[in-house]
Design an enzyme around this catalytic site. Structure first.
Site, PDB file in Angstrom:
ATOM      1  N   GLU A 120       0.834  -1.205   0.000  1.00  0.00           N
ATOM      2  CA  GLU A 120       0.000   0.000   0.000  1.00  0.00           C
ATOM      3  C   GLU A 120       0.870   1.258   0.000  1.00  0.00           C
ATOM      4  O   GLU A 120       0.609   2.199  -0.749  1.00  0.00           O
ATOM      5  CB  GLU A 120      -0.951  -0.018   1.194  1.00  0.00           C
ATOM      6  CG  GLU A 120      -1.943  -1.178   1.122  1.00  0.00           C
ATOM      7  CD  GLU A 120      -3.256  -0.904   1.804  1.00  0.00           C
ATOM      8  OE1 GLU A 120      -4.225  -0.542   1.108  1.00  0.00           O
ATOM      9  OE2 GLU A 120      -3.319  -1.050   3.042  1.00  0.00           O
ATOM     10  N   GLU A 140      -4.506  -8.838   2.941  1.00  0.00           N
ATOM     11  CA  GLU A 140      -5.516  -8.510   3.948  1.00  0.00           C
ATOM     12  C   GLU A 140      -6.718  -9.449   3.937  1.00  0.00           C
ATOM     13  O   GLU A 140      -7.199  -9.884   4.993  1.00  0.00           O
ATOM     14  CB  GLU A 140      -5.987  -7.054   3.757  1.00  0.00           C
ATOM     15  CG  GLU A 140      -5.022  -6.013   4.290  1.00  0.00           C
ATOM     16  CD  GLU A 140      -3.857  -5.725   3.366  1.00  0.00           C
ATOM     17  OE1 GLU A 140      -3.018  -4.880   3.706  1.00  0.00           O
ATOM     18  OE2 GLU A 140      -3.779  -6.347   2.277  1.00  0.00           O
TER      19      GLU A 140
END
Length: 266
Positions: A120, A140
């Site tokens: 990210e 995730e």
């Protein structure tokens, strides 16, 4: 020069090098690291002597994402930094470049793991260099979590949607070769040389006119969601003033005189 117990800051000429330094945890994000990162972005933009930023990790890894032990309720290190979050509740997102964009070019030098929050943060870097054995991915969903650092918005705008959705929905790891093929990184280099390659890119940027570099970067991002007509108009508005700067005149003189230009941000 700033830095925290988990974030080292040093200068290499006109480049500010930020090193995630928690190798025992593969540089998993801690509160001291996030505070140091945000302060590093601010330091780079406030110092006219800094023309580029390189972000890397210590101990053979870039960043393994958020500290899952902290999320499991065992507490995150760095209680003394919590006051910063109270005064700026958005600080951690800015640190991860979720919705904070430094003026100066940011180059990521990736070795080892660059997964979850690491991938990210990577999406906030302008230029990305990866070592051959680096590993990428947004894990995730495998943990029942959401990649809330901006990936569901940014990733499909940076790479083809089919690749973005496969990465987001499978949570599988990607090799450096795969990351380069889908456009997540721009260059793959031998293991142990990612930082050197990133610093080489930074030096090339540093040799250019800083006002021009910053204007070009700003134009690329601010026109990204515009129509072509709107974007071209915005480009002219941002670009024309650069031609009137002393740096632009110095660039022309240096070319004519066959010498390196000396830019002064004027």
């Amino acid at each position: 020069m700033g830095g925290t117990e988990h974030l080292d800051v040093r200068r290499e000429g006109a480049t500010l090098v930020l090193t995630l330094n928690r190798p025992e945890a593969k540089n998993a994000l801690s509160l001291p690291m996030l505070v140091g990162l945000y302060d590093g972005w601010l330091e780079a933009d406030a110092d006219d002597g800094v023309r580029s930023v390189v972000l890397t990790g210590a101990g053979g890894s870039f960043c393994a994402g958020m500290d899952l032990k902290a999320l499991a309720g065992k507490g995150m290190e760095g209680e003394e930094y919590r006051d910063r979050l109270k005064t700026d509740p958005d600080l951690h997102w800015k640190a991860m470049l979720r919705h904070h964009r430094p003026r100066k070019p940011v180059i990521a030098a990736v070795e080892g793991y660059c997964v979850a929050g690491g991938t990210e943060i990577l999406q906030g870097a302008d230029i990305r260099v990866a070592a051959a054995s680096a590993t990428f991915g947004l894990f995730e969903v495998r943990r029942g979590l959401f990649p809330i650092g901006g990936s569901t918005v940014r990733l499909p705008r940076q790479i083809a949607r089919t690749h973005a959705l496969e990465m987001l929905l499978t949570g599988r790891p990607y090799t450096a070769e795969e990351a380069a093929r889908i456009g997540l990184v721009g260059r793959v280099v031998p293991d142990g040389t990612a930082l050197d390659a990133a610093l080489d890119i930074a030096e090339r940027i540093n040799a250019c006119g800083p006002l021009a570099v910053e204007a070009v970067k700003a134009s690329v991002y601010e026109t990204a969601e515009m129509t072509e007509t709107e974007g071209l108009a915005a480009e002219l508005k941002r670009g024309w003033p650069i031609f009137d700067t002393a740096d632009a005149k110095e660039g022309a003189r240096a070319f004519a005189e066959k010498r390196a230009a000396v830019y002064r941000r004027e």
